[in-house]
Motif scaffolding. Structure first.
Motif, PDB file in Angstrom:
ATOM      1  N   ASP A 172       0.841  -1.197   0.000  1.00 29.76           N
ATOM      2  CA  ASP A 172       0.000   0.000   0.000  1.00 29.76           C
ATOM      3  C   ASP A 172       0.878   1.248   0.000  1.00 29.76           C
ATOM      4  N   ASN A 173       0.233   2.405  -0.079  1.00 28.48           N
ATOM      5  CA  ASN A 173       0.990   3.658  -0.204  1.00 28.48           C
ATOM      6  C   ASN A 173       0.946   4.517   1.052  1.00 28.48           C
ATOM      7  N   LEU A 174       0.586   3.948   2.191  1.00 29.86           N
ATOM      8  CA  LEU A 174       0.417   4.767   3.387  1.00 29.86           C
ATOM      9  C   LEU A 174       1.719   5.469   3.775  1.00 29.86           C
ATOM     10  N   PHE A 175       2.803   4.718   3.823  1.00 31.17           N
ATOM     11  CA  PHE A 175       4.100   5.291   4.199  1.00 31.17           C
ATOM     12  C   PHE A 175       5.079   5.328   3.030  1.00 31.17           C
ATOM     13  N   THR A 176       4.803   4.551   1.990  1.00 25.08           N
ATOM     14  CA  THR A 176       5.699   4.442   0.845  1.00 25.08           C
ATOM     15  C   THR A 176       4.986   4.907  -0.409  1.00 25.08           C
ATOM     16  N   PRO A 177       5.624   5.715  -1.275  1.00 26.80           N
ATOM     17  CA  PRO A 177       4.966   6.183  -2.501  1.00 26.80           C
ATOM     18  C   PRO A 177       4.471   5.038  -3.359  1.00 26.80           C
ATOM     19  N   ALA A 178       3.382   5.291  -4.070  1.00 31.06           N
ATOM     20  CA  ALA A 178       2.756   4.239  -4.870  1.00 31.06           C
ATOM     21  C   ALA A 178       3.619   3.789  -6.029  1.00 31.06           C
ATOM     22  N   ASP A 179       4.593   4.593  -6.453  1.00 30.48           N
ATOM     23  CA  ASP A 179       5.409   4.149  -7.591  1.00 30.48           C
ATOM     24  C   ASP A 179       6.438   3.099  -7.183  1.00 30.48           C
ATOM     25  N   ARG A 180       6.447   2.716  -5.911  1.00 33.39           N
ATOM     26  CA  ARG A 180       7.260   1.576  -5.504  1.00 33.39           C
ATOM     27  C   ARG A 180       6.506   0.261  -5.721  1.00 33.39           C
ATOM     28  N   LEU A 181       5.216   0.362  -6.082  1.00 33.24           N
ATOM     29  CA  LEU A 181       4.412  -0.829  -6.316  1.00 33.24           C
ATOM     30  C   LEU A 181       4.737  -1.389  -7.701  1.00 33.24           C
ATOM     31  N   PRO A 182       4.255  -2.599  -8.018  1.00 35.24           N
ATOM     32  CA  PRO A 182       4.583  -3.208  -9.308  1.00 35.24           C
ATOM     33  C   PRO A 182       4.225  -2.328 -10.503  1.00 35.24           C
ATOM     34  N   THR A 183       3.065  -1.659 -10.462  1.00 32.49           N
ATOM     35  CA  THR A 183       2.693  -0.719 -11.516  1.00 32.49           C
ATOM     36  C   THR A 183       3.136   0.672 -11.082  1.00 32.49           C
ATOM     37  N   THR A 184       4.077   1.259 -11.823  1.00 29.60           N
ATOM     38  CA  THR A 184       4.687   2.492 -11.339  1.00 29.60           C
ATOM     39  C   THR A 184       3.853   3.729 -11.619  1.00 29.60           C
ATOM     40  N   ASP A 185       3.116   3.754 -12.727  1.00 29.95           N
ATOM     41  CA  ASP A 185       2.250   4.899 -13.025  1.00 29.95           C
ATOM     42  C   ASP A 185       0.809   4.422 -13.015  1.00 29.95           C
ATOM     43  N   HIS A 186       0.033   4.937 -12.080  1.00 33.50           N
ATOM     44  CA  HIS A 186      -1.341   4.476 -11.907  1.00 33.50           C
ATOM     45  C   HIS A 186      -2.358   5.318 -12.660  1.00 33.50           C
ATOM     46  N   GLY A 187      -1.944   6.452 -13.217  1.00 36.69           N
ATOM     47  CA  GLY A 187      -2.881   7.279 -13.961  1.00 36.69           C
ATOM     48  C   GLY A 187      -3.927   7.915 -13.062  1.00 36.69           C
ATOM     49  N   SER A 188      -5.016   8.355 -13.678  1.00 38.10           N
ATOM     50  CA  SER A 188      -6.070   9.008 -12.894  1.00 38.10           C
ATOM     51  C   SER A 188      -7.217   8.068 -12.564  1.00 38.10           C
ATOM     52  N   HIS A 189      -7.402   7.003 -13.351  1.00 40.50           N
ATOM     53  CA  HIS A 189      -8.530   6.110 -13.159  1.00 40.50           C
ATOM     54  C   HIS A 189      -8.170   4.914 -12.292  1.00 40.50           C
ATOM     55  N   GLY A 190      -9.180   4.428 -11.573  1.00 37.04           N
ATOM     56  CA  GLY A 190      -9.031   3.218 -10.795  1.00 37.04           C
ATOM     57  C   GLY A 190      -9.537   2.008 -11.553  1.00 37.04           C
ATOM     58  N   ALA A 191      -9.978   1.000 -10.814  1.00 37.18           N
ATOM     59  CA  ALA A 191     -10.364  -0.283 -11.413  1.00 37.18           C
ATOM     60  C   ALA A 191     -11.855  -0.392 -11.703  1.00 37.18           C
ATOM     61  N   PHE A 192     -12.588   0.740 -11.612  1.00 42.35           N
ATOM     62  CA  PHE A 192     -14.046   0.662 -11.714  1.00 42.35           C
ATOM     63  C   PHE A 192     -14.590   1.439 -12.911  1.00 42.35           C
ATOM     64  N   ASP A 193     -13.854   1.431 -14.011  1.00 44.03           N
ATOM     65  CA  ASP A 193     -14.293   2.143 -15.210  1.00 44.03           C
ATOM     66  C   ASP A 193     -15.655   1.669 -15.705  1.00 44.03           C
ATOM     67  N   ASP A 194     -15.927   0.370 -15.577  1.00 45.35           N
ATOM     68  CA  ASP A 194     -17.167  -0.173 -16.100  1.00 45.35           C
ATOM     69  C   ASP A 194     -18.384   0.246 -15.284  1.00 45.35           C
ATOM     70  N   ARG A 195     -18.157   0.819 -14.093  1.00 48.96           N
ATOM     71  CA  ARG A 195     -19.279   1.214 -13.219  1.00 48.96           C
ATOM     72  C   ARG A 195     -19.324   2.714 -12.960  1.00 48.96           C
ATOM     73  N   ALA A 196     -18.362   3.442 -13.478  1.00 46.10           N
ATOM     74  CA  ALA A 196     -18.241   4.864 -13.143  1.00 46.10           C
ATOM     75  C   ALA A 196     -18.950   5.745 -14.165  1.00 46.10           C
ATOM     76  N   HIS A 197     -19.650   6.763 -13.652  1.00 46.59           N
ATOM     77  CA  HIS A 197     -20.355   7.719 -14.507  1.00 46.59           C
ATOM     78  C   HIS A 197     -19.370   8.764 -15.042  1.00 46.59           C
TER      79      HIS A 197
END
Length: 339
Positions: A273-298
């Protein structure tokens, strides 16, 4: 001369979507966040869309880092016109399962990060008597929900802090403007990197909106800061008013539904998670603006669109009212004297 805009939390989510809108205007955009890869990707988007990016790696919880980022921004881009506080973090868990250091971290970023950003902006705007500060708030700042006690507490604190400061600015007759944009559930990457102790994968409480809907609201608020707050999406306004009118009833409703509505059917995965460590240390380095719920988002919000066009809304409402009155008169029986 182009606007100079500072956006915290600019590497992903609402902050990144807002940066793209300002880039299309040709603005100079200072992008502040912890994640290097996300910031570089955001900067590339800003440049491609016609803006002038300036990347500043900083943790908004650290007042010295925020001050240094503000100082560097004005040296490179010029006087700051708009400062947008958007950075946050959270923990999804019952309160008694959140460690003290985790609760403090959420508070330091999500609340004090806004305080630090506002302080840095005011230090430059007040002497010039010019500038706008936009706080990216949440419906959860007025109606708290279970499993997010730290985040809800921070968003409530932002509302109180902003209201107090607004009155101080009015008292001194300052031309610096301050407004807050209350957000609905938004499809951002936070639900993939948030620290969670839930049995299933966390999700925003439906209805869910795309970051671009939120970003348009932020842009409009910055352009029209005379209103003290804006509600994005009808659900936000409905939630806030329901809480004001029937808070006890809403408590009971959320006690029944609030746990399940914040989780998908998929089991939780043990991802970093990114609580104490930046998210670009995760496997996917650039997360963009969208999350995983594109199919449900208005992608649109009629309520937010109406808020951006109050004159047209008023004219339409008056026109509909006049039409209704005309139809009513036409249908009314003609009364006369009988012979």
């Amino acid at each position: 001369m182009s606007q100079v805009v500072v956006i915290t939390g600019a590497s992903a989510g609402i902050g990144r979507a807002t940066a793209r809108l300002y880039a299309r205007r040709g603005a100079s955009v200072a992008l502040i966040a912890r994640g290097r890869d996300g910031l570089q990707a955001a900067a590339a988007e800003v440049a491609e869309l016609g803006g002038r990016p300036f990347v500043q790696e900083a943790d908004v919880a650290d007042v010295a880092q925020v001050e240094a980022a503000a100082e560097a921004t004005e040296k490179v881009l010029g006087p700051i016109d708009v400062w947008i506080n958007c950075a946050f973090t959270s923990v999804f868990a019952p309160f008694d399962e959140i460690a003290p250091e985790e609760f403090r971290r959420v508070t330091d970023v999500t609340y004090l990060g806004f305080v630090n950003g506002t302080r840095a902006a005011l230090a430059r705007m007040l002497p010039r008597d010019h500038g706008t500060i936009v706080q990216v708030g949440s419906a959860l700042g007025e109606r708290a929900i279970p499993l997010q006690s730290a985040y809800c507490g921070a968003k409530h604190a932002i509302n109180g802090f902003t209201s107090s400061l607004r009155v101080e600015l009015l008292h001194r007759g300052s031309a610096v403007r301050l407004t807050i944009v209350q957000m609905p559930a938004v499809n951002t990457p936070q639900f993939s990197w948030v620290r969670s102790r839930l049995p299933h994968h966390p999700q925003p409480v439906p209805p869910i909106y795309q970051p671009e809907v939120a970003a348009r609201g932020v842009l409009h608020a910055a352009d029209h800061p005379e209103r003290k707050q804006y509600y994005i999406a009808a659900g936000t306004a409905a939630t806030i008013w329901a809480n004001r009118l029937a808070p006890a009833l809403l408590d009971r409703y959320l006690a029944r539904t609030g746990f399940a509505s914040q989780q998908t059917d998929a089991p939780a995965s043990p991802e970093p998670d990114n609580l104490f460590t930046p998210a670009d240390r995760l496997p996917t380095t650039d997360h963009g603006s969208h999350g995983a719920f594109d199919d449900r988002a208005h992608t649109r919000s009629w309520q937010a669109a109406l808020a951006r066009h109050p004159a047209a809304t008023t004219a339409t409402a008056l026109g509909l009212a006049a039409t209704a009155m005309a139809l009513r008169r036409r249908r009314a029986p003609v009364r006369g004297t009988s012979r």
